[in-house]
Design a protein around this motif. Sequence first.
Motif, PDB file in Angstrom:
ATOM      1  N   ASP A   1       0.678  -1.137   0.088  1.00  0.00           N
ATOM      2  CA  ASP A   1       0.009  -0.109  -0.047  1.00  0.00           C
ATOM      3  C   ASP A   1       0.845   1.265   0.065  1.00  0.00           C
ATOM      4  N   GLY A   2       1.889   1.248  -0.670  1.00  0.00           N
ATOM      5  CA  GLY A   2       2.753   2.297  -0.971  1.00  0.00           C
ATOM      6  C   GLY A   2       3.702   2.581   0.395  1.00  0.00           C
ATOM      7  N   SER A   3       4.022   1.918   1.179  1.00  0.00           N
ATOM      8  CA  SER A   3       4.580   2.022   2.368  1.00  0.00           C
ATOM      9  C   SER A   3       5.760   0.947   2.555  1.00  0.00           C
ATOM     10  N   LEU A   4       7.009   1.553   2.472  1.00  0.00           N
ATOM     11  CA  LEU A   4       8.300   0.584   2.682  1.00  0.00           C
ATOM     12  C   LEU A   4       8.051   0.099   4.283  1.00  0.00           C
ATOM     13  N   ALA A   5       7.598   0.972   5.014  1.00  0.00           N
ATOM     14  CA  ALA A   5       7.521   0.432   6.534  1.00  0.00           C
ATOM     15  C   ALA A   5       7.111  -1.019   6.744  1.00  0.00           C
TER      16      ALA A   5
END
Length: 367
Positions: free
Chosen positions: A165-169
């Motif tokens: 969802d667009g988050s590298l975390a």
Amino acid sequence: MADLQDELQGELRDERQDEPHDPSEVPEPPVPRTDPYAAPPDPLERAHALLARHPVADGCSGLAGALRELPWYDLELGESAVATDVPRLRRGRVGALFCALEPPEGHAPDRALGATLEQLDLARAAVAAHPQGLRLARTAGEVLDARNCGRVAVVLGPAGAAALDGSLAVLRVLRSLGLRVLTLAGTAWASEAGLTRFGEEAVREMNRLGVLADLSGASDATLGRVLTLSRTPVLAMRSASRALRPHPDNLPDGLLAELGAAGGVCMVPLTAEQTGPTLRDVADHLDHVRAVAGPGSVGLSGAYDTGAAPPQGLTDPSGYPHLVAELLQRGWPETDVALLTWGNVQRVLRSADFAARAAQKRDRPSA
């Protein structure tokens, strides 16, 4: 006089034993005789013997999703409701199993992360419930340890990149839970146009974490860019030869050659749709990928329990020795078969582990 002659002959023999010998005068060891009328070794027996030393690393299993529908199961005794259980894995000489975490068809796109976590939880629970047959493995070393202990190593992945969802975390959290492979197809940042800037940063962070990129189903532009950008080899976990069967997930010869030159591995799926309806069709694809990409860039993906129809003779993992026997009959050297079943996947995992350790000492987590 006779006693004197015996004494002199004995001294001469002792002197000759003390002198250095000419290597050319040393008699060669006798050559063992073989029976010219003996039957050649059975290919299936050779396959079992080879797989005992170099078991199969199965590149994709849908077991976690299949278990989701069962109220109760026992994989160690045997489970007829699925194609994969411990007895059949052992008969097929499977040493490692990559467990797909992709959500089932029809899930809501905005629940990709939740669905992926549910699949991951199912896979971990199945491993924990069957400690005598299965063992979770996060690294190449743990895969080898599991095999040496008589367990099947379960490696988590591939998972769909939509879960990020667009988050590298999110990628870092999934890696901490054991994820090893991420499929890049089906995202806005790895599309027909190739990688966006976020996509490039995602590949760098995957390298830093030791998460392997799966390029099956990705566009040619994405595949070419990832091959250039990635510091570790990549996988095409469900791709065969497009020259033999024009399936969209199969790779053309040009990309197969690029994948081989970059040290990646094309893991041929055992599905009738992608490789053909028979065991010989699968062997034809393996022959072609080996010829184009090289013996160091070909692997196997059973794709069992994913809903795909298997070829005849390969209906479950116990059929792997028959496939290896077919390859041996076709003249594959045992060294190439060992790379196909085990060596290539282990090399890629080791390379990713080594690169990740070096990168984590050098680079900070990407924001």
